[in-house]
Design an enzyme around this catalytic site. Structure first.
Site, PDB file in Angstrom:
ATOM      1  N   ASN A  10     -42.747 -13.345  23.461  1.00 13.48           N
ATOM      2  CA  ASN A  10     -41.604 -14.250  23.403  1.00 13.48           C
ATOM      3  C   ASN A  10     -40.487 -13.616  24.233  1.00 13.48           C
ATOM      4  O   ASN A  10     -39.861 -12.659  23.799  1.00 13.48           O
ATOM      5  CB  ASN A  10     -41.169 -14.420  21.938  1.00 13.48           C
ATOM      6  CG  ASN A  10     -39.890 -15.223  21.798  1.00 13.48           C
ATOM      7  OD1 ASN A  10     -39.445 -15.853  22.756  1.00 13.48           O
ATOM      8  ND2 ASN A  10     -39.306 -15.201  20.620  1.00 13.48           N
ATOM      9  N   LYS A  12     -37.695 -14.793  25.062  1.00 16.23           N
ATOM     10  CA  LYS A  12     -36.349 -15.197  24.622  1.00 16.23           C
ATOM     11  C   LYS A  12     -35.465 -15.521  25.840  1.00 16.23           C
ATOM     12  O   LYS A  12     -35.955 -16.064  26.824  1.00 16.23           O
ATOM     13  CB  LYS A  12     -35.726 -14.117  23.739  1.00 16.23           C
ATOM     14  CG  LYS A  12     -36.643 -13.679  22.603  1.00 16.23           C
ATOM     15  CD  LYS A  12     -35.951 -12.822  21.584  1.00 16.23           C
ATOM     16  CE  LYS A  12     -36.959 -12.300  20.590  1.00 16.23           C
ATOM     17  NZ  LYS A  12     -36.363 -11.611  19.474  1.00 16.23           N
ATOM     18  N   HIS A  95     -38.653 -20.357  15.209  1.00 12.78           N
ATOM     19  CA  HIS A  95     -38.337 -18.928  15.283  1.00 12.78           C
ATOM     20  C   HIS A  95     -37.072 -18.653  14.454  1.00 12.78           C
ATOM     21  O   HIS A  95     -36.170 -19.487  14.402  1.00 12.78           O
ATOM     22  CB  HIS A  95     -38.124 -18.527  16.750  1.00 12.78           C
ATOM     23  CG  HIS A  95     -38.046 -17.040  16.925  1.00 12.78           C
ATOM     24  ND1 HIS A  95     -36.911 -16.325  16.663  1.00 12.78           N
ATOM     25  CD2 HIS A  95     -38.990 -16.131  17.310  1.00 12.78           C
ATOM     26  CE1 HIS A  95     -37.146 -15.042  16.894  1.00 12.78           C
ATOM     27  NE2 HIS A  95     -38.396 -14.895  17.285  1.00 12.78           N
ATOM     28  N   GLU A  97     -34.555 -16.976  15.035  1.00 16.53           N
ATOM     29  CA  GLU A  97     -33.294 -17.088  15.786  1.00 16.53           C
ATOM     30  C   GLU A  97     -32.886 -18.547  15.928  1.00 16.53           C
ATOM     31  O   GLU A  97     -31.692 -18.873  15.964  1.00 16.53           O
ATOM     32  CB  GLU A  97     -33.451 -16.396  17.161  1.00 16.53           C
ATOM     33  CG  GLU A  97     -33.493 -14.878  17.009  1.00 16.53           C
ATOM     34  CD  GLU A  97     -34.268 -14.142  18.075  1.00 16.53           C
ATOM     35  OE1 GLU A  97     -34.551 -14.720  19.139  1.00 16.53           O
ATOM     36  OE2 GLU A  97     -34.604 -12.967  17.837  1.00 16.53           O
ATOM     37  N   GLU A 167     -43.007 -13.451  10.591  1.00 17.94           N
ATOM     38  CA  GLU A 167     -42.037 -12.530  11.171  1.00 17.94           C
ATOM     39  C   GLU A 167     -40.920 -12.260  10.167  1.00 17.94           C
ATOM     40  O   GLU A 167     -39.980 -13.066  10.053  1.00 17.94           O
ATOM     41  CB  GLU A 167     -41.421 -13.136  12.434  1.00 17.94           C
ATOM     42  CG  GLU A 167     -42.420 -13.489  13.501  1.00 17.94           C
ATOM     43  CD  GLU A 167     -41.753 -13.556  14.868  1.00 17.94           C
ATOM     44  OE1 GLU A 167     -42.114 -12.765  15.724  1.00 17.94           O
ATOM     45  OE2 GLU A 167     -40.852 -14.394  15.048  1.00 17.94           O
ATOM     46  N   GLY A 173     -36.314  -7.383  16.293  1.00 15.30           N
ATOM     47  CA  GLY A 173     -35.327  -6.784  17.189  1.00 15.30           C
ATOM     48  C   GLY A 173     -34.553  -5.635  16.562  1.00 15.30           C
ATOM     49  O   GLY A 173     -33.541  -5.196  17.098  1.00 15.30           O
ATOM     50  N   SER A 212     -40.713  -6.180  15.842  1.00 13.48           N
ATOM     51  CA  SER A 212     -40.721  -4.828  16.418  1.00 13.48           C
ATOM     52  C   SER A 212     -42.131  -4.271  16.607  1.00 13.48           C
ATOM     53  O   SER A 212     -42.371  -3.082  16.374  1.00 13.48           O
ATOM     54  CB  SER A 212     -39.868  -3.886  15.568  1.00 13.48           C
ATOM     55  OG  SER A 212     -38.524  -4.329  15.546  1.00 13.48           O
TER      56      SER A 212
END
Ligand code: PEP
Length: 249
Positions: A10, A12, A95, A97, A167, A173, A212
């Site tokens: 991904n 991003k 996702h 985010e 996730e 991250g 991560s």
């Protein structure tokens, strides 16, 4: 049941179109040598050129999101059919985010999933708990709600290509990774929820781990029986790092 591992990058909001093309060219040989399905998800702007560069390789290309409507007055949006026309075969949905910064909900993930499946694209549906939810003993409640919400109204046959990405939000991250046992336990739980929705198909649904994932922890995570691949953010941006993860699969 043996499930083909799926390793997806991904990207991003990173990499220019040219950088994405160069990266996919560098990944072509490692992807060809891998037993895993390898996917990269550039920005919407990069999908077309990256898909062109990936044509004839073992690398599939995906979008990072899409709107539920096919066309119309939705400034700034892209649709599943546009992604498909640009060469995408996959789409990341829900996702964390998107949930955190763009008000994505289980309901909107469900609507987007409908559009993605209607175009014959493969959905990578993201779920995962925050640290407060995990610490508050709500892990199973959250995962169950997210899976059921995303998949509401579909038949098992419609979900035959479904990929879930587990996730944990606290591991994305941050450099923190779920322990292999935490990942396996969550994946096994998600599969049990899937069994209640799609029956036997649950054993064929691939559940990726994300958060991560790096060269040095990928092998152990991927060795777990219910971990069928990885969704990789930061470590998918450099050929050497992503190649090591592909090799671990
Ligand atoms: C992600 O974006 O889905 C992700 C897991 O990011 P990172 O690997 O950087 O934690």
């Amino acid at each position: 049941m043996s499930r083909k591992p799926i390793i997806a990058g991904n990207w991003k909001l990173n990499l220019t179109v040219d950088e994405g093309v160069a990266l996919v060219q560098a990944l072509a040989a490692p992807a060809a040598a891998s037993k895993a399905e390898v996917v990269v998800c550039p920005t919407a702007l990069g999908v077309h050129a990256v898909a062109k560069a990936a044509a004839g390789t073992a690398i599939g290309v995906g979008g990072q999101n899409c709107h539920w409507e096919e066309k119309g007055a939705f400034t700034g949006e892209i649709s599943a059919s546009l992604l498909k026309a640009a060469g995408a075969k996959y789409v990341i949905l829900g996702h964390s985010e998107r949930r955190q910064f763009f008000a994505e909900t289980d309901e909107t993930v469900n609507k987007r999933l409908k559009a993605v499946l209607a175009q014959g694209l493969i959905p990578l549906v993201c779920i995962g708990e925050t640290l407060a939810e995990r610490d508050g003993g709500k892990l199973e409640e959250i995962l169950s709600r997210q899976v059921k919400g995303a998949l509401a109204g579909f038949t098992a046959a419609q979900l035959s290509t479904l990929v879930i990405a587990y996730e944990p939000v606290w591991a994305i991250g941050t450099g923190r990774t779920a322990s292999t046992q935490q990942a396996q336990d969550a994946h096994a739980f998600v599969r049990s929820v899937l069994r209640g929705i799609v029956g036997g198909l649950a054993d064929a649904v691939r559940i990726q781990y994300g958060g991560s994932v790096k060269a040095d922890n990928a092998k152990e995570l991927l060795s777990q029986p219910d971990v069928d691949g990885a969704l990789v953010g930061g470590a998918s941006l450099k050929a050497a790092d992503f190649t090591a993860i592909i090799a671990a699969a």
